[in-house]
Design an enzyme around this catalytic site. Structure first.
Site, short mmCIF file in Angstrom:
data_model
loop_
_atom_site.label_atom_id
_atom_site.label_comp_id
_atom_site.label_asym_id
_atom_site.label_seq_id
_atom_site.Cartn_x
_atom_site.Cartn_y
_atom_site.Cartn_z
CD GLU A 169 -1.85 -7.68 -7.61
OE1 GLU A 169 -2.85 -7.07 -7.23
OE2 GLU A 169 -1.39 -7.60 -8.76
CD GLU A 199 -8.16 -5.99 -5.51
OE1 GLU A 199 -8.12 -4.89 -6.09
OE2 GLU A 199 -8.23 -7.07 -6.10
#
Length: 262
Positions: free
Chosen positions: A133, A137
């Site tokens: 990943e 964010e």
């Protein structure tokens, strides 16, 4: 998107994508594209709908929260009941997995306590693969904050934080993923350079989402439903294979001084 993503992804997502195995550069779907979001094509994008990623998520993914208007993708979080949830929210994910290269999007990001707006790549347990990943964010536990991160099967403590301005303007966000390096950019300015170590090495899907929590308060704060509606607006998104160079105006790869070798 944070260490919680491993536990969050549900097996229902697996139905939306074919399984792609093999080395990074042999991933058959590893092709560059530019997405202007004139429409949301079903052969490229899957809309998450009808589930949450776990008890930490206080909203339900629902296709009604995904829209395309005037050449923009709109991902919304609203205070309307859907299937037993008081809040509904939005996520899209690519059907294809992509490898090393440049991932970038031009977005107008909302900030609210207890809410996460994001652009990230992910592959993991739902696809019977090790966790890989890479994240942008946007959270606001005490103020507008960008959290960059990356995850591998045995390494998820790689957060970086940057204070942001909640000024409602579009910015271009990009990360360049190479075998021994990840670089994150905002409007062409390098904000983080991760060299070496154990980095993601498996082709991943691309995600855009907006969601809320009432439980991950130490990380994000608790979402106040009265702060809804909120909307993440995406002007465009692109992926460029490693070594392809400048392929469209506005790409970080078109800037002087941004070097990428295959």
């Amino acid at each position: 998107m944070s260490r919680y993503r491993r536990q969050a992804m549900l097996s229902a997502i697996t139905l939306a994508v074919p399984l792609v195995m093999g080395p990074m550069r042999s991933a058959a779907e590893d092709t560059s594209f530019f997405e202007p979001f004139d429409r949301l094509t079903k052969d490229r994008w899957f809309i998450s709908s009808g589930w949450t990623n776990g008890d930490h998520q206080s909203c339900l993914w629902h296709r009604d929260r995904v829209a395309v208007e005037d050449g923009k993708l709109l991902l919304s979080l609203t205070a309307d009941a859907k299937d037993g949830h008081d809040l509904s929210c939005a996520e899209i994910q690519s059907r294809t997995r992509f490898g090393y290269g440049t991932y970038e999007a031009r977005m107008k990001v909302p900030y609210a306590r207890g809410m996460n707006a994001n652009l990230f790549t992910f592959i993991g347990a739902p696809q019977d693969r090790p966790h890989n990943e890479i994240d942008f964010e946007f959270i606001a536990p005490r103020g507008p904050t960008l959290q960059t991160n990356f995850h591998t099967a045995n390494n998820s403590k790689n957060e970086g934080f940057l204070e942001m301005a909640d000024d409602g303007v579009f910015r271009s966000y990009a990360f360049i993923w190479e075998p021994d390096r990840i670089r994150w950019y905002i409007d062409g300015a390098l904000i983080r350079d991760q060299r070496g170590g154990v980095l993601p090495d498996d082709p991943q899907k691309i995600y855009l989402s907006l969601w809320s929590t009432e439980t991950l308060v130490e990380w994000m704060g608790a979402f106040d439903p009265e702060s809804a509606p909120q909307t993440l607006v995406v002007d465009w998104l692109a992926y460029t294979e490693l070594g392809a160079g400048c392929t469209f105006e506005g790409s970080v790869l078109c800037q002087d001084g941004v070097d990428v070798s295959q």
